[in-house]
Design an enzyme around this catalytic site. Structure first.
Site, short mmCIF file in Angstrom:
data_model
loop_
_atom_site.label_atom_id
_atom_site.label_comp_id
_atom_site.label_asym_id
_atom_site.label_seq_id
_atom_site.Cartn_x
_atom_site.Cartn_y
_atom_site.Cartn_z
N ARG A 136 35.48 40.38 35.18
CA ARG A 136 35.51 41.67 35.47
C ARG A 136 36.98 42.05 34.84
NH1 ARG A 136 38.18 43.58 40.12
NH2 ARG A 136 36.96 42.06 41.51
N HIS B 266 37.91 46.36 40.70
CA HIS B 266 36.29 46.20 41.62
C HIS B 266 36.03 47.59 41.25
CE1 HIS B 266 33.51 46.03 44.20
NE2 HIS B 266 33.96 46.82 45.18
N TYR C 237 46.01 41.17 43.04
CA TYR C 237 45.34 39.83 43.43
C TYR C 237 45.12 38.72 42.36
CZ TYR C 237 41.32 42.88 42.40
OH TYR C 237 40.32 43.78 41.92
#
Lengths: 324, 388
Positions: B274, B278, B287
């Site tokens: 990805r 998100h 992150y």
């Protein structure tokens, strides 16, 4: 006219529903060869085959989640949850999926699923086998909830729930499975979603459902010996509630006591008390009183008589109501 | 990220990804088109794709990326409540979606815009969901594409049950359940696989391993490569290069064919990444490392197909320019259509809770109408302005 137990009436009702509609599929743990732990599905797999009476793997979310997919294919799954306390692993599927898919799809995906749950205590079982989770389901938009109390309602109710186009949580009073009553298979049933006055009276209106109906009737018998006349209403349907007969009754008696096994706090009795107060305020001679389980986990079986409402606790509430 | 959102598809020379934790370096990965755009063969997954089909796949990939970029922009401008970007996962979704036959049923999560595209769902029906107008405006039955499912993994059981229904009906079709890497930790996903195996249901589990469940990396979900889990359930697991549209198409076609023929389920792990957040609500720089993203950009699913089409002479500059122009038209249509969406009437919330309306809801609906009518001074329908 036949005399049947509630358990046998359910069995015959399921059989009739399966004969009437080839799309009805029973799913659950141990419901095939064993006939279910309460034998409610006894003999059905033998007669209808393993494809229509499905012994599932041991996973409740799986039972409900696959029922959703089957319903999307035009089937009418009837899911048996073995005991009330075991419904919680399936709770996610029931609450986030089964209850909402019709609305989410704007009616394109009906969910004609029946979730059969033997509920309530009084059979001396170990923990998680005696609970009354009805408020969780009645609080969830998109689910209909019924609780039967007689063999006739069990026979007709299960067929009506299966034929209904919406998901129905069908609560069976497990400690009354062996109670007998008359069933007329040629008769015409009351509507599935509606309450019923099961005993007329003038002094106090007592509301109950499922296993507590019998308790309420016993209380009415005892009260009659003391010259008090209790009107008993079997709610039958917990969502939607049918309180019109209750309002009518309370306007006459001026007093109302709600009885259920579930913990009192935020239980169904709270909702009913609020509604009766809103609608019958000027007729009430006393506050609407509730009799129910305590706000404790369902206790070990040696203590359940202390936990469960019995006729004495109902009569005590009647006394308090009359005392205002 | 910005360049990618704008639809840039230039071919970049790869750099070695030694030591990077997420890069496909194991021999089990099925690949038919290298990151450099070279066709390679795989002994188990030969595929015969016409030039026209290849151009069609490129068009799909480019258009869904353009749609995704426009939706992201619309969210940033306050026109959508949230958007779940598919950036980087176009090949996994288009490859899987194009493998479906008529009558097969797809069960998406909430990110499968590329699959929706292949099922003929109008992008505006997806946009209306993220704008908060409805829960997805498409007809799941007519499109053979279920509504999006937000609760993680719940739809894998629906797909399995649906597949059991197909089986009972004697239908020669299959169900395709989409899930993410995080979903494999859910009990219900495991139950779905147990059911599918037990009943040999014609269902394929298509897991897009995009390496993160919001912020939590795959290492926090599994100690083994996800595709190997299938063995424990008793059916095949395949890991495919999720950025290779040809490999995804070939592997998914084979799995669906096996399901339709009665061989039961397959678990496909589409190994992908990805590239965006998100959803528009999170910040991936908190992150993950920038270097990781840069390495995955070298495996861009669109760039590699473009390179292949260019080098092999299947498509020329005019073709790519035409697709770009089509993308701009699509984006304009999506933008305009989104901005012009009427707010739903507030009464709609009462209308489909049940197939058989209850007296309680009918009463609440009537009270709602009456309450809003009490504000109505100019004769306009104020109830219909609810929903803002």
């Amino acid at each position: 006219m036949q005399t049947l137990t509630i358990g046998k009436a359910l069995n015959l009702g399921l059989r009739k529903a399966m004969e009437d509609d080839g799309k009805v599929v029973l799913m659950g743990e141990d419901i095939g060869k064993l006939g279910g732990v309460f034998r409610i599905t006894d003999g059905l797999q033998k007669d209808f085959g393993e494809a229509r009476v499905v012994d599932t793997p041991l996973a409740e979310a799986g039972i409900l989640g696959t029922a959703v997919g089957l319903a999307m294919r035009g089937y009418r799954p009837v899911c048996e949850i073995q005991f009330d306390g075991f419904v919680f692993p399936a709770y996610n599927q029931i609450v986030t999926q089964v209850a909402k898919i019709h609305a989410r799809s704007r009616g394109k995906l009906p969910m004609p699923i029946v979730i059969r749950i033997p509920f309530g205590g009084g059979i001396g079982a170990v923990e998680h086998h005696s609970e009354s989770p009805e408020a969780y389901f009645a609080h969830t938009a998109g689910l209909k909830v019924v609780a039967v109390s007689t063999p006739a309602d069990a026979y007709w109710g299960i067929q009506q729930a299966i034929a209904a186009p919406d998901p129905v949580v069908f609560l069976e009073p497990k400690r009354r499975y062996w109670e007998k009553g008359e069933v007329d298979p040629d008769g015409s049933p009351d509507p599935l979603f509606g309450s019923r006055v099961v005993r007329g009276g003038d002094d106090v209106t007592v509301l109950a459902y499922g296993p507590m109906v019998k308790t309420a009737l016993q209380a009415a018998d005892a009260a009659a010996e003391e010259g008090r006349s209790l009107e008993v209403v079997d709610l039958r349907t917990l969502s939607p509630l049918d309180l019109d007969p209750v309002y009518e009754s309370v306007r006459r008696t001026g007093r109302c006591v709600v009885v259920h096994e579930a913990p009192v706090t935020l239980g169904l009795g709270a909702e009913i008390a609020a509604r009766v107060t809103e609608r019958c305020f000027h007729s009430l001679e006393a506050p609407v009183l509730r009799v129910g389980g305590y706000d404790t986990p369902y206790p070990p079986s040696k203590m359940e008589e202390d936990y469960l409402p019995d006729l004495d606790r109902v009569l005590d509430a009647v006394d308090r109501s009359m005392g205002f | 990220m910005t360049a990618l959102q704008q639809g840039t598809t230039e071919v970049v020379d790869p750099v070695p990804g030694a030591g990077a934790p997420h890069l496909p370096d194991q021999p089990d990965l099925v690949q038919l088109l290298t990151p450099e755009g070279e066709r390679v063969e795989h002994p188990d997954y030969a595929i015969d794709v016409s030039d026209e089909e290849l151009r069609g796949l490129y068009r799909d990939l480019a258009l869904v990326r353009r749609w995704d970029a426009e939706a992201t922009a619309l969210q940033r401008q306050g026109e959508l409540g949230i958007w779940a970007s598919l950036l980087g996962q176009e090949a996994a979704q288009v490859g899987a979606g194009r493998a479906l036959a008529e009558g097969d049923m797809a069960f998406p999560t909430y990110r499968e815009h590329g699959v929706a595209w292949t099922r003929g769902v109008d992008p505006l029906h997806v946009m209306s969901l993220f704008r908060g107008v409805d829960q997805g405006g498409w007809d799941p039955v007519a499109r053979s594409f279920n509504l999006y499912t937000v609760v993680i993994g719940a739809q894998t059981l629906h797909a399995t049950g649906y597949a059991m229904g197909l089986q009972r009906d004697g239908a020669e079709n299959a169900a395709l359940a989409f899930l993410g890497d995080g979903a494999t930790s859910q009990g219900e996903v495991n139950e779905a696989m147990i059911w599918a195996a037990t009943f040999a249901a014609p269902v394929v589990f298509f897991c897009q391993n995009n390496q993160y469940a919001i912020s939590v990396p795959i290492e926090r979900q599994s100690r083994v490569p996800l595709y190997q889990r299938a063995a424990g359930f008793g059916f095949p697991g395949v890991r495919v290069d999720g950025n290779d549209v040809l490999a995804v198409l070939a592997v998914t076609r084979a799995a669906l064919a096996a399901a339709r023929e009665g061989s039961g389920p397959t678990f496909i792990e589409a190994f992908t990444y990805r590239m965006g957040a998100h959803t528009t609500s999170d910040d991936p720089t908190r992150y993950r490392l920038a270097g990781e993203l840069e390495e995955w950009k070298l495996r861009d699913p669109i760039a590699r197909l473009k390179a292949h089409l260019s080098r092999s002479g299947i498509a020329d500059a005019d073709f790519f320019a035409a697709v770009d122009a089509e993308g701009d038209e699509l984006a304009a249509r999506i933008r305009q259509g989104t901005l012009e969406m009427p707010d739903p009437a507030g009464t709609e919330m009462f209308d489909h809770v049940f197939a058989e309306q209850t007296p309680e809801l009918a009463q609440q609906r009537a009270e709602f109408v009456e309450y809003h009518a009490s504000f109505d001074t100019a004769g306009s329908d104020t109830a219909s302005s609810e929903g803002n």
